[in-house]
Design a protein around this motif. Structure first.
Motif, PDB file in Angstrom:
ATOM      1  N   ARG A 286     -16.691  70.272  77.514  1.00 40.11           N
ATOM      2  CA  ARG A 286     -15.989  69.118  76.926  1.00 40.11           C
ATOM      3  C   ARG A 286     -16.904  68.316  76.017  1.00 40.11           C
ATOM      4  NH1 ARG A 286     -11.929  66.679  81.578  1.00 40.11           N
ATOM      5  NH2 ARG A 286     -10.831  68.681  81.991  1.00 40.11           N
ATOM      6  N   GLU A 287     -18.213  68.343  76.301  1.00 44.07           N
ATOM      7  CA  GLU A 287     -19.163  67.617  75.466  1.00 44.07           C
ATOM      8  C   GLU A 287     -20.358  68.506  75.166  1.00 44.07           C
ATOM      9  OE1 GLU A 287     -20.327  64.004  77.345  1.00 44.07           O
ATOM     10  OE2 GLU A 287     -18.511  62.928  76.742  1.00 44.07           O
ATOM     11  N   LEU A 288     -20.904  68.328  73.968  1.00 42.03           N
ATOM     12  CA  LEU A 288     -22.133  69.004  73.559  1.00 42.03           C
ATOM     13  C   LEU A 288     -23.158  67.921  73.261  1.00 42.03           C
ATOM     14  CD1 LEU A 288     -20.655  71.715  71.153  1.00 42.03           C
ATOM     15  CD2 LEU A 288     -21.361  72.019  73.529  1.00 42.03           C
ATOM     16  N   GLY A 289     -24.379  68.111  73.741  1.00 38.55           N
ATOM     17  CA  GLY A 289     -25.376  67.060  73.578  1.00 38.55           C
ATOM     18  C   GLY A 289     -26.760  67.602  73.316  1.00 38.55           C
ATOM     19  N   TRP A 299     -28.084  62.375  73.419  1.00 39.66           N
ATOM     20  CA  TRP A 299     -26.963  62.199  72.497  1.00 39.66           C
ATOM     21  C   TRP A 299     -25.916  63.261  72.794  1.00 39.66           C
ATOM     22  CZ3 TRP A 299     -24.895  65.476  68.769  1.00 39.66           C
ATOM     23  CH2 TRP A 299     -23.957  64.919  67.895  1.00 39.66           C
ATOM     24  N   SER A 300     -24.653  62.886  72.802  1.00 44.29           N
ATOM     25  CA  SER A 300     -23.586  63.844  73.085  1.00 44.29           C
ATOM     26  C   SER A 300     -22.366  63.490  72.261  1.00 44.29           C
ATOM     27  CB  SER A 300     -23.233  63.854  74.578  1.00 44.29           C
ATOM     28  OG  SER A 300     -22.700  62.590  74.971  1.00 44.29           O
ATOM     29  N   ASN A 304     -14.298  68.914  70.894  1.00 46.04           N
ATOM     30  CA  ASN A 304     -13.153  68.948  69.991  1.00 46.04           C
ATOM     31  C   ASN A 304     -13.395  68.144  68.723  1.00 46.04           C
ATOM     32  OD1 ASN A 304     -11.634  70.608  71.680  1.00 46.04           O
ATOM     33  ND2 ASN A 304     -10.813  68.863  72.831  1.00 46.04           N
ATOM     34  N   ASP A 305     -14.194  67.059  68.843  1.00 40.95           N
ATOM     35  CA  ASP A 305     -14.513  66.263  67.659  1.00 40.95           C
ATOM     36  C   ASP A 305     -15.542  66.972  66.775  1.00 40.95           C
ATOM     37  OD1 ASP A 305     -12.802  64.307  68.535  1.00 40.95           O
ATOM     38  OD2 ASP A 305     -14.376  63.129  69.543  1.00 40.95           O
TER      39      ASP A 305
END
Length: 451
Positions: A286-289, A299-300, A304-305
């Protein structure tokens, strides 16, 4: 032998010795001193030139007082099956007879059946059992006794070109009949005419609908999206593929293993599966950081964004193409003679410059045909992204015929655009290949003898 025009003869003979017998070509060619093939020592070296370029050649040396030994019989690999070898042998026989030799002696290798056939067809007598396995005989010796031609040689030397033309003019040319080929061509033409007649007369094609949509704004915009996907994916795919290719050629077992594993995985998974996977990456992460591995994240951002629909398509196409591009580049690099790199290293040329100035320019001749086909395949393969609802050519055609039900003419719209785009790419490929083939091709022209 030091004449620059003799270099193709020596190079191709060396390659033949090395390929067929695994011998050191330099040792084989240096077995007899160059002086033995000069007129001062009773020898001769002939080259047949066509438009100033050597296409065939041969030589002889003094074997004994009455015998000349033929050596270095050669025809350029791009000009074989044109009768040049028999012309060279005939000219060498005339030269040997004019210099007082009464006998010709020569040997050829057991793995050169074409040379054996040439000498048998030229009237040479085999000095070995022709029924035996050539490999058990070793070098195959031949001989031929010559008639006295010395009194006519002076006149022949001055009239050589005129005689060649007169001999050719006196021959009756009988064209080969290819009845089966004509019948096959006629059948193909009939089928082609029938197909074109059906295209023009069958009302189901609805050419008026085709004309209405083929240049419509929606279709042209979709073609632009297709071209963008193709261009970006191929540029990124070849960039990553080149890195992977050199990783596979690396001396590091870790880099080789990683590159091999990448190629294996991405060639094993169908493109449509990869595209759907990247399209649903947000369900997995759901998040990449960015942060410390196994530690805090500094930082993440939401997956989808960060990766939209077009981004997912580009990632999927690029990673898929990189696996194939890596093998294309690796094959091209391996086609370059290893000895050139060794020579460059001996001259102190840096490794990166060797790759950039020596390896890649030559490897491009082997890379380009397959790379061109891969680009064309990718152009058509972008139609797979319709599963992601991206407005490329096939998706827009599918949407339109889903609304109006005119499937056939809309499919012809897509077909026409794909044919046009692949034709443009094919023409571009032709000119790029011709650019990198400079110096490797010769244009046929007029023939002449050089002594």
């Amino acid at each position: 032998m030091s004449d620059p025009r003799v270099r193709p003869l020596l190079r191709e003979l060396g390659e033949e010795y090395s390929t067929r017998y695994g011998k050191d070509a330099h040792t084989e060619l240096a077995r007899y001193p160059d002086e033995e093939f000069t007129t001062q020592h009773g020898g001769v070296l002939l080259l047949l030139l066509e438009h100033g370029e050597p296409v065939a050649g041969g030589a002889f040396r003094r074997y004994d007082e009455n015998t000349a030994e033929f050596k270095r019989i050669w025809t350029h690999s791009a000009h074989r099956r044109r009768g040049f070898a028999r012309r060279v042998v005939a000219e060498l026989e005339r030269e040997a007879s004019a210099r007082g030799y009464r006998r010709i002696y020569l040997t050829t290798g057991p793995r050169q059946p074409e040379a054996r056939g040439l000498y048998l067809a030229s009237g040479f007598t085999p000095l070995f059992d022709t029924e035996a396995d050539p490999e058990t005989v070793g070098p195959l010796p031949f001989e031929k006794h010559l008639a006295d031609q010395r009194e006519n040689h002076h006149t022949d030397r001055h009239e050589n070109h005129d005689t060649d033309h007169d001999d050719l003019a006196s021959l009756k040319v009988v064209p080969t009949r290819h009845y089966a080929r004509w019948a096959a061509a006629l059948a193909v033409l009939v089928l082609g005419v029938q197909f074109l007649h059906g295209l023009l007369t069958n009302p189901v094609w609805q050419w008026e609908v085709f004309g209405e949509y083929v240049l419509s704004e929606t279709i042209v915009t979709a073609v632009g999206v297709t071209l963008q996907l193709t261009a970006y994916s191929m540029l990124l795919g070849f960039a990553l593929g080149t890195v992977l290719a050199f990783m596979r050629l690396s001396a590091s077992p870790v880099l080789r293993t990683v590159a091999w594993t990448y190629v294996w995985i991405f060639r094993s998974i169908p493109m449509i599966v990869q595209l759907v996977f990247w399209f649903n990456l947000g369900a997995l992460y759901r998040e990449l950081g960015i942060g410390i591995p196994f530690g805090p994240v500094f930082w993440s951002v939401s997956s989808n964004d960060l990766i939209g629909t077009i981004g997912a398509a580009l990632i999927g196409l690029t990673l898929h193409q990189a696996a194939y591009c890596a093998e294309i580049v690796r094959g091209g690099v391996l086609s370059v003679d290893r000895g050139q790199l060794e020579a460059a290293a001996a001259l102190g040329i840096p490794r990166l410059r060797q790759i950039r100035r020596i390896v890649l320019p030559q490897a491009m001749r082997a890379i380009l045909p397959t790379a061109g086909s891969e680009i064309i395949s990718l152009l058509k393969g972008t139609s797979v992204v319709y599963v992601m609802a991206i407005g490329e050519l096939f998706y827009q055609v599918k949407v339109i015929y889903g609304r109006n039900g005119m499937v056939i003419p809309l499919l012809m719209v897509a077909t026409a655009w794909y044919v046009f785009l692949t034709s443009v790419l094919s023409v571009a490929q032709y000119y790029v290949e011709r650019h990198f083939a400079r110096g490797a091709e010769r244009t046929p022209g007029r023939r002449s003898w050089v002594r």
